[in-house]
Every structure is written in C-alpha cells, then in structure tokens.
Design an enzyme around this catalytic site. Structure first.
Site, short mmCIF file in Angstrom:
data_model
loop_
_atom_site.label_atom_id
_atom_site.label_comp_id
_atom_site.label_asym_id
_atom_site.label_seq_id
_atom_site.Cartn_x
_atom_site.Cartn_y
_atom_site.Cartn_z
CB CYS A 225 -3.72 1.83 7.01
SG CYS A 225 -3.43 3.34 7.94
NE ARG A 226 -4.51 1.53 1.75
CZ ARG A 226 -4.32 2.27 0.66
NH1 ARG A 226 -5.16 2.16 -0.35
NH2 ARG A 226 -3.30 3.09 0.59
CB SER A 227 0.28 -3.48 2.84
OG SER A 227 1.09 -2.53 3.45
CB CYS B 9 -0.98 -0.02 1.18
SG CYS B 9 -0.21 0.01 2.81
CG ASN C 7 4.33 -1.64 5.30
OD1 ASN C 7 5.45 -1.92 5.76
ND2 ASN C 7 3.38 -2.54 5.23
CG ASP D 221 -5.21 6.06 2.25
OD1 ASP D 221 -5.27 5.69 3.44
OD2 ASP D 221 -4.34 6.81 1.81
#
Ligand code: 4NP
Length: 159
Positions: A17-19, A12, A15, A125
């Site tokens: 939040c999402r990934s 993401c 690195n 995001d």
C-alpha cells in the site's frame, strides 16, 4: 560529479500500500541516473504480489504507474546498501532500527514524514480502510517526496 547514485529505500509493513506509492512518487520526481528508489516491507505476507488495487488506482489517478512493482521483504543487506531508508510509521522505524548493526546503518533510517515536520509523524496504514484513506496517504507521501527530492538536488546529491 557523483561517484555513485544515491539509493533510497521506502519501507512499510506489507509493501503493497504505502511504500509502493512512495517508491513511485519519488521516482516520478528524480533523475533516475542520479537517484535509485526501491521499496520493501517489514512483513512477508505479500511477497511477489503487485501493489494493492487501491494504491494502483490512486497512483494512476495522478499519472503514476506502479503496476510493475512486486512486493519484497526488507533484508539485512538493505541497511548496508541503501543511503536513506524511510519508514512510513513508528513501528516500521523500530523494526528497521532493530535490524541495524551499526551507528552508520542507524543514521540512514528515518521517518518519512520527518521531512515535512511539523505534522503527523506516521503515514497511517490504509489497508483496512476505504479509498479515502489511500487518497490521504498519497498526499502525505507526495509532500514528503517533494521535500526529499528538493533536498537531494539542493545538496547536489550529497547527504
Ligand atoms: P502497507 O499496508 O504496510 O502500507 O503495505 C498493509 C498491507 C497489508 C497488511 C497490512 C498493512 N496486512 O496485514 O496484510
């Protein structure tokens, strides 16, 4: 027999939040002896930091501990070393495709949510939003990771 582990990288922007969620969720579904999972960000804003509190919390709510993860930036060598590289959104995908130096590297890179099409293409995001954004992101990523883990085991770990 698998000659080596299949290596999957989740990418993401930050690195945090999402990934990290994608790394934790996929790890919770696969055999670590067969599949290696890591994550990285295209930006370097948060290098060395643990995941965002809101990602830590939503993962914990579903029984997944991602607190040991530390942010790192994606490197050129990742495109060589990993077998599958999943971008959380189109901007990350474009960044990775620009980094790729060969067709072989380009074919490793794809959008995470293409694994569950039809549907949204981007994992949104959640950084500037509230906790409900993190819950939505968790479920989108979870669905894609289920598809990935099925695919990896259906294909006997050969992609
Ligand atoms: P991520 O979210 O890409 O899912 O980790 C973000 C984290 C940090 C920032 C942006 C997005 N930031 O601008 O610092």
């Amino acid at each position: 027999m698998n000659p080596r582990k299949t290596k999957v990288l989740m990418v993401c922007l930050g690195n945090i939040c999402r990934s990290p969620l994608a790394e934790g969720i996929l790890k919770s579904m696969v055999d670590p002896g067969l599949i290696e999972v890591d994550s990285a960000g295209t930006a370097g804003y948060h290098i060395g930091n643990p995941p965002d509190e809101r990602s830590l919390a939503i993962a914990r709510q579903f029984g997944i501990d991602i607190s040991e993860q530390r942010c790192r930036q994606v490197r050129q060598i990742d495109l060589r070393n990993f077998d599958l590289i999943y971008a959380m959104d189109e901007a990350n995908l474009a960044h990775l495709l620009e980094m790729a130096r060969s067709n072989e590297e380009r074919t490793k890179v794809r959008l995470l949510l293409e694994e569950v099409s039809p549907g949204p293409r981007d994992v949104p995001d959640p950084y500037y939003g509230g906790t409900s954004g993190f819950e939505k992101v968790y479920h989108l990523i979870h669905e894609a990771c289920e598809a990935i883990s099925r695919k990896l085991s259906d294909q006997d770990n050969q992609l």
